[in-house]
Structure formats: structure tokens, C-alpha cells
Motif scaffolding. Structure first.
Motif, PDB file in Angstrom:
ATOM      1  N   LEU A 119      54.470  84.665  34.582  1.00  0.00           N
ATOM      2  CA  LEU A 119      54.049  83.458  33.879  1.00  0.00           C
ATOM      3  C   LEU A 119      53.627  83.761  32.449  1.00  0.00           C
ATOM      4  CD1 LEU A 119      52.078  81.473  36.606  1.00  0.00           C
ATOM      5  CD2 LEU A 119      54.210  80.816  35.496  1.00  0.00           C
ATOM      6  N   GLU A 120      52.958  84.893  32.270  1.00  0.00           N
ATOM      7  CA  GLU A 120      52.572  85.289  30.916  1.00  0.00           C
ATOM      8  C   GLU A 120      53.806  85.455  30.046  1.00  0.00           C
ATOM      9  OE1 GLU A 120      49.769  85.435  29.546  1.00  0.00           O
ATOM     10  OE2 GLU A 120      48.277  85.573  31.145  1.00  0.00           O
ATOM     11  N   GLY A 121      54.844  86.068  30.618  1.00  0.00           N
ATOM     12  CA  GLY A 121      56.078  86.239  29.865  1.00  0.00           C
ATOM     13  C   GLY A 121      56.737  84.913  29.558  1.00  0.00           C
ATOM     14  N   ARG A 122      56.702  83.984  30.536  1.00  0.00           N
ATOM     15  CA  ARG A 122      57.306  82.673  30.326  1.00  0.00           C
ATOM     16  C   ARG A 122      56.559  81.886  29.257  1.00  0.00           C
ATOM     17  NH1 ARG A 122      60.768  79.492  32.857  1.00  0.00           N
ATOM     18  NH2 ARG A 122      60.973  80.924  34.595  1.00  0.00           N
ATOM     19  N   LEU A 123      55.243  81.913  29.327  1.00  0.00           N
ATOM     20  CA  LEU A 123      54.441  81.173  28.369  1.00  0.00           C
ATOM     21  C   LEU A 123      54.518  81.791  26.975  1.00  0.00           C
ATOM     22  CD1 LEU A 123      51.290  80.501  30.560  1.00  0.00           C
ATOM     23  CD2 LEU A 123      53.046  78.866  29.914  1.00  0.00           C
TER      24      LEU A 123
END
Length: 299
Positions: A119-123
Motif C-alpha cells: 500500500l505504501e508503494g501504491r500510495l
């Protein structure tokens, strides 16, 4: 309209729409002061398990559906079944979304190392789009397009298209009163109710209106494969991608389109129709799914 599929589970919603219009004084061309309706605009900060994600500028007519649709279309949460509650609080201009993980086990979505990192990568990876207002698509959505499969057997008739155009034109709207908003409609393309408006949403940004309908579909378990999506806004790459994510094969607009929107629609197999005014339209992609009336059949 009753949902098409009964759901055994629904998150708890505390939803509170804001007034959509406000009256202010304006001076007309004759120097007269006239009370005039203007569209509302409010900041709404979305939190997921106490973490701030984004602040959306919105009309405030469907805040809970907007927040849910945002999570769905940004691929931040995979299923509405993961969500325990959605609480809108206009005193703090926020909407707090609580996962079932936090509600039932005391651990947030972010606590899982693998998922949290994803999720960190997506955000962190953002593609700035042409959407009004926020207009940002998170993650590798462009790379996910090839995995989207739309139903190839569905067809849209010219008669149904005209029905959609007429019903949207006659629909009560904030735009007719105050202007300054975009409208989106989800319409039926099945049975005797073809062309019927199932859900109509207006907002200050067209992508907000799309997300609000996506959130409603998610919550109610409504499939997109036999639906038509109508928007007053232009058909950009963002609009086409969101339509595809919602599983809708037919995209219609009274406005025009961009080259990237056209290219993605061809790539995915969406039937895209623009410049719809009166009895005029332009069929840009997916003509194999479109059935014209006999009097105007293709040569």
C-alpha cells in the motif's frame, strides 16, 4: 431501486450529506441585486484505519459512497467486505473508514508488513491526471488494464442510447439550478428497463461523481456488465479506466474525449460514445457492440 444481488454483509454507515446549494446575492447586467443559487464545495479528508489518505473537494451530496468508491477505484481496498464502518463527520470535514481487521482484531490494514508495504508503494506512486480537483490515480493502474475483462457479448442499441440521453436531460439536477457541477448516471441496459437511471450523482469534480457511483455499486453488490455509464464531463484516460474497473462496457458523454482516453477504450474494448446532444452522437470505439436503428444503419 433494490440492489441486484442481496449481500450478507454491509459495513455500518454514518452518512450525512451536506446542502448542495447556497443562496448568495449577485448583481445582474441591469444593476439589480438578485438572490442566486451556487453549488456547495467542501473539503472531505478520507482516513483509513486512522491514517490520512487524501482530501477531496466535494459537493457533499454522497460522502460515504464517494469515500468507498475512492478506495475501490484506487485499488486501496480489494473488497467492501474488508470494511467495518464508514463514518462521515462534517464538524471535522472528514470521513473515517475502519477496517474489519481493526474493528475485530485490533490490528490495522497497515500493520500487516507485506500488505502495508504494498500500500505504501501504491500510495507513493502517483499519476497526475486531468480530473477536476483531486484528479490523481494511485499505483500501477495502467499496468493492471490488461487484466480487466469486459463482457464481449453485450450490445447497446441506438434506441437505448437515445432513451439514456433523454432521461438524463430531463432528470432533476443541481446543474440546472446552480451550474458549476458535473453529473454522472448509471443506467440499465437489460430487460424492459433499458435506459432507466439507476443512480445519478453530481459533484464539483467528475471523478468524484464517478467514485460515488462506484461506491454505491460496491456497497449494493451491483454488477456493471449490463450497465451504461453516462457523464457530462470529457472522456479522459481516468474516466475510461474507472469505467473499466467498474466492469461497465458502455461509456457515454455529452462532451468530447482525449487521445489517451480513446486509445485505452480501444485497448480494453469499451464502446465509447461522445458529443451526445439531442439526436446527435459520435461513436468512437467499440462499434461492433453498437446496434443502430434500421433507418440509420451503417452503409
Amino acid at each position: 431501486m433494490a440492489p441486484e444481488q442481496a449481500r450478507r454483509y454491509r459495513p455500518r454507515l454514518v452518512d450525512e450529506p451536506r446542502p448542495t446549494t447556497f443562496d448568495v446575492d449577485a448583481v445582474n447586467e441591469r444593476g439589480e441585486t438578485v438572490p442566486t443559487a451556487i453549488a456547495g464545495e467542501h473539503p472531505l479528508t478520507v482516513y483509513l484505519d486512522k491514517r490520512e489518505l487524501v482530501t477531496l473537494m466535494t459537493l457533499g451530496a454522497a460522502p460515504a459512497h464517494l469515500a468507498l468508491g475512492y478506495l475501490r477505484n484506487q485499488r486501496i481496498v480489494a473488497s467492501v467486505d474488508e470494511i467495518a464502518a464508514v463514518q462521515v463527520d462534517w464538524e471535522t470535514d472528514s470521513v473515517a473508514i475502519t477496517s474489519r481487521s481493526l474493528a475485530e482484531h485490533g490490528t490495522t490494514i497497515w500493520d500487516d508488513a507485506e500488505r502495508g508495504e504494498a500500500l505504501e508503494g501504491r500510495l507513493g506512486k502517483r499519476t497526475v491526471t486531468t480530473g477536476c480537483g483531486q484528479g490523481t490515480v494511485f499505483g500501477d493502474l495502467m499496468e493492471e488494464l490488461d487484466r480487466i475483462r469486459l463482457p464481449g457479448e453485450k450490445r447497446l442499441t441506438e434506441e437505448t442510447l437515445y432513451t439514456v440521453m433523454d432521461r438524463v436531460r430531463r432528470h432533476e439536477s443541481i446543474y440546472k439550478v446552480a451550474g458549476a457541477v458535473h453529473g454522472c448516471a448509471l443506467c440499465s441496459n437489460a430487460g424492459e428497463d433499458r435506459g432507466e437511471i439507476l443512480r445519478f450523482v453530481e459533484d464539483v469534480g467528475r471523478h468524484n461523481a464517478v467514485d460515488a457511483i462506484a461506491g454505491w455499486m460496491w456497497l449494493e453488490g451491483v454488477s456493471g456488465d449490463d450497465k451504461i455509464f453516462y457523464t457530462t464531463g470529457r472522456l479522459t484516460s481516468e474516466m475510461v479506466i474507472k469505467c473499466a474497473q467498474m466492469g461497465i462496457p458502455f461509456l457515454v458523454s455529452r462532451s468530447g474525449l482525449t487521445q489517451m482516453g480513446w486509445d485505452i477504450a480501444r485497448r480494453i474494448g469499451i464502446t465509447m460514445i461522445g458529443r451526445c446532444q439531442g439526436r446527435h452522437y459520435l461513436l468512437f470505439t467499440g462499434r461492433e457492440r453498437f446496434i443502430r436503428l434500421p433507418a440509420t444503419a451503417f452503409a
